[in-house]
Design a protein around this motif. Structure first.
Motif, short mmCIF file in Angstrom:
data_model
loop_
_atom_site.label_atom_id
_atom_site.label_comp_id
_atom_site.label_asym_id
_atom_site.label_seq_id
_atom_site.Cartn_x
_atom_site.Cartn_y
_atom_site.Cartn_z
N THR A 139 0.86 -1.19 0.00
CA THR A 139 0.00 0.00 0.00
C THR A 139 0.89 1.23 0.00
O THR A 139 1.68 1.42 0.92
N VAL A 140 0.76 2.03 -1.04
CA VAL A 140 1.55 3.26 -1.16
C VAL A 140 0.69 4.42 -0.65
O VAL A 140 -0.42 4.63 -1.14
N GLU A 141 1.20 5.13 0.35
CA GLU A 141 0.47 6.26 0.90
C GLU A 141 0.97 7.55 0.24
O GLU A 141 2.16 7.83 0.25
N LEU A 142 0.03 8.30 -0.32
CA LEU A 142 0.36 9.59 -0.91
C LEU A 142 0.14 10.68 0.14
O LEU A 142 -0.84 10.65 0.88
N GLU A 143 1.07 11.61 0.18
CA GLU A 143 0.98 12.72 1.14
C GLU A 143 0.04 13.78 0.58
O GLU A 143 0.22 14.26 -0.54
N ARG A 144 -0.96 14.11 1.38
CA ARG A 144 -1.92 15.13 0.95
C ARG A 144 -1.25 16.50 1.04
O ARG A 144 -0.56 16.81 2.01
N LEU A 145 -1.45 17.29 0.01
CA LEU A 145 -0.93 18.66 0.00
C LEU A 145 -1.96 19.56 0.67
O LEU A 145 -3.16 19.35 0.52
N PHE A 146 -1.49 20.53 1.40
CA PHE A 146 -2.42 21.48 2.01
C PHE A 146 -2.61 22.63 1.02
O PHE A 146 -1.76 23.52 0.90
N ILE A 147 -3.72 22.57 0.31
CA ILE A 147 -4.04 23.59 -0.69
C ILE A 147 -5.44 24.10 -0.39
O ILE A 147 -6.43 23.40 -0.64
N PRO A 148 -5.55 25.29 0.21
CA PRO A 148 -6.88 25.82 0.52
C PRO A 148 -7.78 25.85 -0.72
O PRO A 148 -7.34 26.20 -1.81
N ASP A 149 -9.05 25.43 -0.52
CA ASP A 149 -9.97 25.39 -1.65
C ASP A 149 -11.25 26.20 -1.42
O ASP A 149 -12.03 26.38 -2.33
N VAL A 150 -11.45 26.69 -0.17
CA VAL A 150 -12.65 27.50 0.10
C VAL A 150 -12.31 28.68 1.00
O VAL A 150 -11.35 28.65 1.76
N ALA A 151 -13.14 29.72 0.87
CA ALA A 151 -13.11 30.87 1.78
C ALA A 151 -14.54 31.03 2.29
O ALA A 151 -15.46 31.23 1.50
N VAL A 152 -14.72 30.89 3.60
CA VAL A 152 -16.04 31.01 4.21
C VAL A 152 -16.12 32.38 4.88
O VAL A 152 -15.28 32.73 5.70
N VAL A 153 -17.14 33.15 4.49
CA VAL A 153 -17.36 34.48 5.08
C VAL A 153 -18.55 34.35 6.02
O VAL A 153 -19.63 33.92 5.61
N THR A 154 -18.34 34.73 7.29
CA THR A 154 -19.41 34.64 8.27
C THR A 154 -20.22 35.94 8.28
O THR A 154 -19.78 36.96 7.74
N ARG A 155 -21.37 35.89 8.92
CA ARG A 155 -22.25 37.07 8.99
C ARG A 155 -21.58 38.24 9.71
O ARG A 155 -21.90 39.39 9.47
N ASN A 156 -20.63 37.97 10.62
CA ASN A 156 -19.93 39.08 11.31
C ASN A 156 -18.71 39.58 10.54
O ASN A 156 -17.95 40.40 11.05
N GLY A 157 -18.50 39.07 9.30
CA GLY A 157 -17.43 39.58 8.43
C GLY A 157 -16.12 38.82 8.52
O GLY A 157 -15.16 39.17 7.83
N THR A 158 -16.02 37.80 9.35
CA THR A 158 -14.80 37.02 9.45
C THR A 158 -14.69 36.08 8.24
O THR A 158 -15.67 35.48 7.83
N THR A 159 -13.48 35.99 7.68
CA THR A 159 -13.23 35.07 6.56
C THR A 159 -12.34 33.95 7.04
O THR A 159 -11.28 34.20 7.63
N VAL A 160 -12.77 32.71 6.80
CA VAL A 160 -12.00 31.52 7.17
C VAL A 160 -11.60 30.83 5.87
O VAL A 160 -12.46 30.40 5.11
N ARG A 161 -10.28 30.75 5.63
CA ARG A 161 -9.77 30.09 4.42
C ARG A 161 -9.16 28.75 4.79
O ARG A 161 -8.51 28.62 5.83
N GLY A 162 -9.37 27.77 3.93
CA GLY A 162 -8.77 26.46 4.18
C GLY A 162 -9.30 25.43 3.22
O GLY A 162 -9.79 25.75 2.14
N MET A 163 -9.20 24.17 3.66
CA MET A 163 -9.66 23.05 2.85
C MET A 163 -11.00 22.55 3.40
O MET A 163 -11.12 22.26 4.59
N PHE A 164 -11.99 22.45 2.52
CA PHE A 164 -13.30 21.94 2.91
C PHE A 164 -13.15 20.52 3.43
O PHE A 164 -12.52 19.68 2.80
N LYS A 165 -13.71 20.23 4.61
CA LYS A 165 -13.68 18.88 5.18
C LYS A 165 -15.04 18.21 5.04
O LYS A 165 -15.14 17.13 4.51
N GLU A 166 -16.09 18.88 5.58
CA GLU A 166 -17.43 18.30 5.51
C GLU A 166 -18.46 19.32 5.97
O GLU A 166 -18.13 20.33 6.58
#
Length: 190
Positions: free
Chosen positions: A124-151
């Motif tokens: 079994t060959v394990e591939l290392e996941r790259l950390f590449i942000p794919d979403v920016a979530v903007v909350t109602r109070n104006g905070t932006t959270v950038r990262g990788m969508f999990k669920e």
């Protein structure tokens, strides 16, 4: 597999005939023709292949052997794609370079010796996941959270903001979700 090759109007003399087929040992012989003669030659090529087995973590990984796409791993039925089913490939005997790639993961390359009529395994060959942000979530109070969508589950939208660090945002607090990459996770909208 059989094939017929016909040469017409050959001049009398000796000819060297060489037959090659990928995955088989080549054969060659000299054929002599007199005036007006025909000759039928049969070549029985011997396979020079072996098997290569592997699985990957995650699944859905493209596998190339010596720079040519040879197949892809598949997820186990009814299970997540965290580990693939075993993939079995027929490859020419000898030293082979195997490349494993999937978008969002570091490409892995392995060298393996494949014997004629033998099975070589990469396990079994394990591939290392790259950390590449794919979403920016903007909350109602104006905070932006950038990262990788999990669920999105249980009323929360989860975003990995750094390797191993998951931020849970209540769905009711989200103003918008913006895709940063074109290959972002499906279902990334709140």
């Amino acid at each position: 597999f059989s094939s017929v090759f016909v040469v017409t109007n050959a001049l009398p003399g000796s000819f060297r005939v060489r037959v090659r087929l990928e995955g088989h040992d080549p054969l060659a012989r000299t054929v002599a023709l007199g005036p007006g003669e025909h000759s039928t030659q049969e070549f029985r090529l011997r396979p020079n292949t072996g098997s290569l087995t592997l699985s990957t973590s995650p699944a859905l990984v493209t596998v190339s052997v010596d720079g040519r796409r040879a197949g892809a791993t598949a997820a186990k039925p009814g299970v997540s794609d965290s580990v693939s089913q075993e993939l079995v490939l027929r490859v020419p005997a000898g030293t082979r370079s195997v490349e494993l790639s999937r978008p969002g993961y570091r490409t892995e390359t392995r060298t393996v010796e494949v014997g004629r009529n033998r099975t070589a395994s990469l396990g079994t060959v394990e591939l290392e996941r790259l950390f590449i942000p794919d979403v920016a979530v903007v909350t109602r109070n104006g905070t932006t959270v950038r990262g990788m969508f999990k669920e999105r589950a249980g009323g929360f939208y989860r975003v990995e903001t750094a390797p191993g660090l998951v931020h849970s945002i209540p769905v009711d607090d989200i103003e918008s979700v913006q895709t940063i990459r074109s290959d972002a996770a499906p279902g990334a909208q709140p």
